[in-house]
Design an enzyme around this catalytic site. Structure first.
Site, PDB file in Angstrom:
ATOM      1  N   HIS A 109       0.827  -1.197   0.000  1.00 16.82           N
ATOM      2  CA  HIS A 109       0.000   0.000   0.000  1.00 16.82           C
ATOM      3  C   HIS A 109       0.866   1.253   0.000  1.00 16.82           C
ATOM      4  O   HIS A 109       2.066   1.193   0.268  1.00 16.82           O
ATOM      5  CB  HIS A 109      -0.981   0.031   1.179  1.00 16.82           C
ATOM      6  CG  HIS A 109      -0.376  -0.219   2.516  1.00 16.82           C
ATOM      7  ND1 HIS A 109      -0.508  -1.411   3.198  1.00 16.82           N
ATOM      8  CD2 HIS A 109       0.390   0.562   3.325  1.00 16.82           C
ATOM      9  CE1 HIS A 109       0.119  -1.346   4.353  1.00 16.82           C
ATOM     10  NE2 HIS A 109       0.688  -0.154   4.458  1.00 16.82           N
ATOM     11  N   GLU A 160      -3.733   3.819   1.553  1.00 15.50           N
ATOM     12  CA  GLU A 160      -4.008   4.022   2.976  1.00 15.50           C
ATOM     13  C   GLU A 160      -4.066   5.527   3.224  1.00 15.50           C
ATOM     14  O   GLU A 160      -3.046   6.225   3.168  1.00 15.50           O
ATOM     15  CB  GLU A 160      -2.940   3.404   3.869  1.00 15.50           C
ATOM     16  CG  GLU A 160      -3.235   3.629   5.348  1.00 15.50           C
ATOM     17  CD  GLU A 160      -2.105   3.161   6.266  1.00 15.50           C
ATOM     18  OE1 GLU A 160      -2.051   3.669   7.413  1.00 15.50           O
ATOM     19  OE2 GLU A 160      -1.294   2.322   5.841  1.00 15.50           O
ATOM     20  N   HIS A 178       2.606  11.651  -9.242  1.00 16.37           N
ATOM     21  CA  HIS A 178       1.196  11.307  -9.414  1.00 16.37           C
ATOM     22  C   HIS A 178       0.974   9.823  -9.165  1.00 16.37           C
ATOM     23  O   HIS A 178       1.916   9.044  -9.070  1.00 16.37           O
ATOM     24  CB  HIS A 178       0.711  11.664 -10.829  1.00 16.37           C
ATOM     25  CG  HIS A 178       1.396  10.875 -11.919  1.00 16.37           C
ATOM     26  ND1 HIS A 178       2.373  11.421 -12.721  1.00 16.37           N
ATOM     27  CD2 HIS A 178       1.273   9.583 -12.327  1.00 16.37           C
ATOM     28  CE1 HIS A 178       2.800  10.500 -13.573  1.00 16.37           C
ATOM     29  NE2 HIS A 178       2.153   9.377 -13.354  1.00 16.37           N
ATOM     30  N   GLU A 226      -3.126  10.236 -12.874  1.00 15.17           N
ATOM     31  CA  GLU A 226      -3.085  10.101 -14.326  1.00 15.17           C
ATOM     32  C   GLU A 226      -3.965   8.923 -14.711  1.00 15.17           C
ATOM     33  O   GLU A 226      -3.769   7.809 -14.225  1.00 15.17           O
ATOM     34  CB  GLU A 226      -1.643   9.869 -14.794  1.00 15.17           C
ATOM     35  CG  GLU A 226      -1.453   9.975 -16.293  1.00 15.17           C
ATOM     36  CD  GLU A 226       0.015   9.928 -16.687  1.00 15.17           C
ATOM     37  OE1 GLU A 226       0.560   8.808 -16.791  1.00 15.17           O
ATOM     38  OE2 GLU A 226       0.618  11.004 -16.863  1.00 15.17           O
TER      39      GLU A 226
END
Length: 368
Positions: A109, A160, A178, A226
């Site tokens: 994560h 998270e 991004h 994106e």
């Protein structure tokens, strides 16, 4: 002003240094730092005095003690007197690299902070199609976090989110780039985001030199996403882009210390940047780390919004040693966390980006 707490997984606050790190073997630390290359007789005495540490370090990666003894006893001082061979470290690097390649690693994560948790959850579920996997409030520590993604945490890369009580704004900085989301219809997704009041910063268009349709948006906190038009994929949450000051150095580190593969590298001289895709499997089936180097830019402001990524490993102790050997900085020595006994280690890469490695078995138990 409200106190800004770091990210908050079940082990997040401890990683931030709010609780003392667990002790780690001094012998292993000594072995990874010891230099055996001194001169003639003094060298031999020092080599033998550190042999026990060298063995300990080597045995961590399955090196037989006899191999280390032969290595140490076979080193001779050069005539010039400037030889500084590191016998145990050299062997350990070889063994560590071999082990890292075999380790079962996966991106678990990514952790970052938001100012309005409910608003962000609503945006991710309604506009990006994610599911709220779990949410928990820790009032005694004054934070709430939520996990979102496109599938279960035991098989998908997920988000998270951390909300710290009373903090509604963070600085994203210039280093974070991004997130990438694979969608089957970029134009339709952009229309939905506009209808929900989302911010579109790039209308759907083809990537330069390619046919892939992309669009760019921002979430309520200003994190950039994106959108990439692709067919069905088992991992829609497909990219995390971070900027680095030395791309070759970063690639070498992530290959050797993290065991990632360089999937592809692309230079764009007209726009003065180069990117490298790193990961644990093909881009169309796995989340990958996109590293970007902008010509001439060596450092970036990391702000206080983005926190870290978490990666699964079979052995946090071996992982920490490999990271040290290949230039990373351990910020949390490996070991079990008080209270939950999940074994972790945390580190910084050469550019200062943080990663936490989590024991695979312990992580599976947490999810249960």
């Amino acid at each position: 002003m409200a106190r800004i707490l770091p990210m908050a997984a079940s082990y997040s606050l401890q990683l931030a240094g709010l609780r003392p790190p667990s002790p780690f073997s001094a012998a292993v630390r000594l072995a990874s730092n010891a230099r055996l290359g001194l001169h003639s007789a003094p060298f031999r005495r020092l080599a033998l005095s550190h042999l026990g540490s060298a063995m300990h370090h080597g045995q961590l990666f399955g090196i037989k003690p006899s191999k280390l003894i032969r290595k140490a006893s076979g080193i001779e001082a050069s005539a010039a007197g400037n030889m500084t061979t590191q016998a145990s470290t050299t062997v350990s690097q070889e063994e560590a690299l071999e082990w890292v390649k075999k380790d079962k690693r996966r991106l678990l994560h990514v952790v970052y902070r938001v100012g309005d948790l409910d608003k962000t959850i609503k945006f991710y579920t309604e506009c990006l199609g994610m599911k709220l996997l779990r949410k928990r409030d820790i009032p005694e520590e004054r934070y709430t976090n939520a996990f979102l993604g496109y599938g279960p945490e035991d098989s998908h890369f997920v988000v998270e989110l951390t909300y710290n009580y009373g903090v509604d704004k963070y600085d994203i900085g210039t280093g974070f780039g991004h997130f990438g989301i694979a969608v089957e219809d970029v134009a339709k997704t952009v229309d939905l985001i506009k209808a929900k009041g989302g911010k579109v910063t790039r209308e759907p268009s083809s990537l330069k030199g390619g046919k892939t349709l992309v669009a760019s948006i921002e979430d309520p906190d200003g994190y950039k996403f994106e959108l990439l038009e692709r067919g069905p994929t088992p991992e829609p949450f497909c990219q995390l882009m971070l900027r680095v000051g030395d791309l070759d150095r970063a690639i070498n580190f992530y290959e050797k210390a993290f065991g990632m593969e360089l999937l592809h590298k692309q230079d764009n001289p007209e726009d003065k940047y180069t990117i490298a895709m790193m990961g644990y499997g093909p881009e169309d089936k796995n989340a990958v780390l996109e590293l970007m180097y902008n010509y001439g830019v060596k450092e970036y402001d990391k702000g206080n919004a983005y926190a870290q990524i978490a990666i699964g490993t079979d052995d946090v102790y071996k992982t920490a040693e490999a990271i040290k050997l290949y230039g990373g900085k351990i910020t949390r020595e490996p070991g079990p966390l008080p209270g939950i006994n999940t074994k972790i280690t945390a580190c910084l890469d050469p550019d200062g980006w943080k990663t936490v490695f989590v024991d695979n078995i312990d992580f599976a138990k947490e999810l249960e």
